[in-house]
Design an enzyme around this catalytic site. Structure first.
Site, mmCIF file in Angstrom:
data_model
loop_
_atom_site.group_PDB
_atom_site.id
_atom_site.type_symbol
_atom_site.label_atom_id
_atom_site.label_comp_id
_atom_site.label_asym_id
_atom_site.label_seq_id
_atom_site.Cartn_x
_atom_site.Cartn_y
_atom_site.Cartn_z
ATOM 1 N N PRO A 15 -4.351 -11.211 7.935
ATOM 2 C CA PRO A 15 -5.023 -10.757 8.938
ATOM 3 C C PRO A 15 -5.081 -9.582 9.355
ATOM 4 C CG PRO A 15 -2.809 -11.352 9.567
ATOM 5 C CD PRO A 15 -2.982 -11.583 8.078
ATOM 6 N N ASP A 16 -6.490 -9.248 9.901
ATOM 7 C CA ASP A 16 -6.547 -7.547 10.300
ATOM 8 C C ASP A 16 -6.233 -7.232 11.700
ATOM 9 O OD1 ASP A 16 -7.768 -5.040 11.273
ATOM 10 O OD2 ASP A 16 -9.082 -5.319 9.361
ATOM 11 N N ILE A 17 -4.868 -6.567 11.775
ATOM 12 C CA ILE A 17 -4.180 -6.494 13.029
ATOM 13 C C ILE A 17 -5.235 -5.693 14.064
ATOM 14 C CG2 ILE A 17 -2.154 -5.398 14.118
ATOM 15 C CD1 ILE A 17 -1.001 -5.842 11.171
ATOM 16 N N LYS B 122 -16.522 1.545 10.391
ATOM 17 C CA LYS B 122 -15.065 0.623 10.318
ATOM 18 C C LYS B 122 -14.886 0.509 11.959
ATOM 19 C CE LYS B 122 -12.310 1.338 7.381
ATOM 20 N NZ LYS B 122 -11.471 1.823 6.134
ATOM 21 N N LYS C 53 12.880 -15.945 -8.394
ATOM 22 C CA LYS C 53 12.181 -14.723 -9.141
ATOM 23 C C LYS C 53 11.346 -15.432 -10.452
ATOM 24 C CE LYS C 53 13.307 -11.156 -12.169
ATOM 25 N NZ LYS C 53 14.440 -10.338 -12.568
ATOM 26 N N PHE D 156 -6.975 4.001 12.058
ATOM 27 C CA PHE D 156 -6.947 5.119 11.122
ATOM 28 C C PHE D 156 -8.002 4.539 9.963
ATOM 29 C CE2 PHE D 156 -4.176 8.599 11.736
ATOM 30 C CZ PHE D 156 -3.649 8.201 13.050
ATOM 31 N N ASP E 136 -4.193 -5.515 2.339
ATOM 32 C CA ASP E 136 -5.435 -6.548 2.723
ATOM 33 C C ASP E 136 -5.013 -7.983 2.166
ATOM 34 O OD1 ASP E 136 -6.864 -4.790 3.870
ATOM 35 O OD2 ASP E 136 -7.330 -3.718 1.872
ATOM 36 N N ASN F 26 0.826 -1.156 -0.091
ATOM 37 C CA ASN F 26 -0.008 0.040 -0.199
ATOM 38 C C ASN F 26 0.863 1.147 -0.032
ATOM 39 O OD1 ASN F 26 -2.226 -1.586 0.049
ATOM 40 N ND2 ASN F 26 -3.011 -0.746 2.319
ATOM 41 N N LYS G 89 -14.733 -3.162 13.259
ATOM 42 C CA LYS G 89 -13.316 -3.597 13.926
ATOM 43 C C LYS G 89 -13.132 -3.636 15.541
ATOM 44 C CE LYS G 89 -10.755 -2.400 10.004
ATOM 45 N NZ LYS G 89 -9.608 -2.730 9.299
HETATM 46 O O1 C5P Z 1 -9.876 -1.672 6.627
HETATM 47 P P1 C5P Z 1 -9.084 -0.591 6.389
HETATM 48 O O2 C5P Z 1 -7.610 -0.945 5.690
HETATM 49 O O3 C5P Z 1 -9.348 0.718 5.854
HETATM 50 O O4 C5P Z 1 -8.695 0.035 7.918
HETATM 51 C C1 C5P Z 1 -7.814 0.720 8.324
HETATM 52 C C2 C5P Z 1 -7.406 0.625 9.863
HETATM 53 O O5 C5P Z 1 -7.039 -0.718 10.181
HETATM 54 C C3 C5P Z 1 -5.888 1.186 10.076
HETATM 55 O O6 C5P Z 1 -5.950 1.647 11.523
HETATM 56 C C4 C5P Z 1 -5.002 0.136 9.814
HETATM 57 O O7 C5P Z 1 -3.892 0.287 10.569
HETATM 58 C C5 C5P Z 1 -5.888 -1.016 10.304
HETATM 59 N N1 C5P Z 1 -5.614 -2.325 9.540
HETATM 60 C C6 C5P Z 1 -4.945 -3.333 10.084
HETATM 61 N N2 C5P Z 1 -4.592 -4.473 9.581
HETATM 62 C C7 C5P Z 1 -5.444 -4.679 8.135
HETATM 63 C C8 C5P Z 1 -5.943 -3.746 7.593
HETATM 64 C C9 C5P Z 1 -6.096 -2.426 8.204
HETATM 65 O O8 C5P Z 1 -4.512 -3.532 11.397
HETATM 66 N N3 C5P Z 1 -4.806 -5.897 7.691
#
Ligand code: C5P
Length: 403
Positions: free
Chosen positions: A306-308, A340, A290, A326, A280, A212, A344
């Protein structure tokens, strides 16, 4: 906190100068030494005699006064202080500070100083919101000038809006916070914070990756600001060019999986701020050699990362008391940020507009809105560093009340 602190109080020409006698009284009650510089404009609102009587010191007014210069030159005046406080700071003195003008004792002292400077702006609301004043404000903040206020309310000119000089207790609190920070104590002393920052790199093969856009500026600034408030900070960062802030423990990672692992290893913590732009998706089965360029481009199979933020926000015994995410959005900023926050299960969302032209990506400024359970706070456009400081102050306030 203000005991024996030497404050050079520069009083410029605004109606809020009438609050200065009380300010001096309250500062002296707390053990501070106050010495006043009064501008020509300031003297229209408050007399030198009043300031001298309350500060217990001579009031300095003239750049070219032979007695003043022989007793105390403007250079010494500006250096023999722990901080210079401009209150009220008019649009005019802010403009002069921003452009480095030095045509009287106050502006000369401000230009000659090697000490921190704090301003308490005070002016008509239109003057405050004028792009010229806002640009000057940004310039000053960029030079680490501390800003307290202004607040909103009835203005002396009969209009209503932003521009009221902060009240005396707020100015005193800002000074106290400043000295607390410089003495390494701070309201977040004893609290542990984890901050994620930067992008993640998800390998496609040995040399290619998915990422990103993220400079890491905002996340690193948050880590620095929390450390300045006294927190013990672990910064978990993806690859960025940003220097590691002072007083912060850093864990450098590449992928989202590594970032999550590093965050979990840093638990327990009371405060988490997820400012990283985590990819994501990762590439399933990414190899270590390569991929050769062939006739047809390779097909990549993506798997969810994983969504941290969501993982750390999930209820459980190790769940930090305050988890902040954020939300970078191009459309329906607030609605998406609220959704969001709920999805979350985090406590606060800092929503920022990253639509083209906002300058948020890689730039130094950010326009953000703080979404909490209590509602939405709209913050003015600020340097990322100032956004971080304000966020750290809000976190400190939360910690004081709830932790
Ligand atoms: O879902 P989105 O990426 O828009 O969400 C943004 C927030 O979620 C930010 O705080 C980002 O650091 C966190 N995030 C995360 N792990 C992910 C995706 C987003 O911690 N895989």
């Amino acid at each position: 906190m203000l005991e024996n602190k030497r404050i050079l109080l520069i009083v410029a020409g605004g109606i809020a100068a009438v609050k200065v006698p009380d300010l001096i009284r309250r500062l002296r009650e707390r053990g501070a030494h106050v010495r006043c510089v009064l501008t020509k404009g300031g003297a229209q609102f408050v007399t030198p005699l009043t300031l001298a009587a309350l500060s217990g010191d001579k009031v300095y007014q003239d750049l070219f006064s032979l007695t003043d210069e022989s007793e105390m030159g403007h250079i010494r005046l500006s250096r023999e202080a722990d901080i210079l406080l401009v209150a009220p700071a008019t649009a005019d003195i802010m403009a002069k500070m921003a452009t480095g003008q030095a045509d009287d004792l106050a502006t000369t002292a401000l230009l000659a100083t090697d000490k921190p400077v704090m301003i308490a702006p005070s002016m008509n609301a239109m003057m405050w919101t004028h792009p010229a004043t806002q640009a000057n404000l940004l310039t000053l903040q960029n030079r680490e000038v501390k800003v307290v206020g202004p607040g909103a309310g009835d203005l002396a000119c009969g209009e209503v809006g932003d521009g009221r000089m902060s009240e005396v207790p707020e100015i005193i609190a800002a000074l106290s916070r400043f000295f607390q920070k410089t003495q390494g104590q701070g309201p977040l002393a004893g609290f542990r914070a984890i901050v994620t920052s930067g992008p993640t790199h998800e390998p496609i093969d040995a040399v290619r990756y998915i990422a990103n856009r993220s400079s890491g500026k905002q996340g690193h600034a948050v880590a620095a600001a929390l450390a300045e408030q006294g927190a013990k900070v672990t910064l978990v960062t993806g690859p960025t060019a940003e220097p590691v802030p002072d007083g912060v423990q850093v864990q450098k990672v590449e992928t989202a999986a590594q970032m999550l692992k590093a965050c979990q290893a840093a638990l327990p913590a009371e405060i988490v701020v997820c400012a990283a732009a985590v990819a994501d998706w990762k590439v399933e089965g990414a190899g270590v050699s390569k991929i050769k360029k062939g006739k047809a481009p390779p097909e990549l199979k993506l798997a969810e990362n994983p969504d941290i933020l969501a993982t750390l926000s999930a209820p459980g015994k190790d769940r930090p008391a305050l988890v902040i995410g954020f939300a970078a959005e191009t459309d329906n900023l607030i609605e998406n940020a609220k959704a969001k926050r709920a999805a979350k299960q985090c406590d606060w969302i800092v929503a920022n507009d990253v639509s083209p032209g906002s300058g948020a990506f890689g730039g130094d400024s950010n326009t953000v809105h703080l979404v909490t359970a209590d509602g939405v706070e709209n913050w003015p456009t600020l340097k990322k560093r100032a956004v971080a400081e304000r966020l750290a102050e809000r976190i400190a306030k939360f910690a004081e009340r709830n932790l």
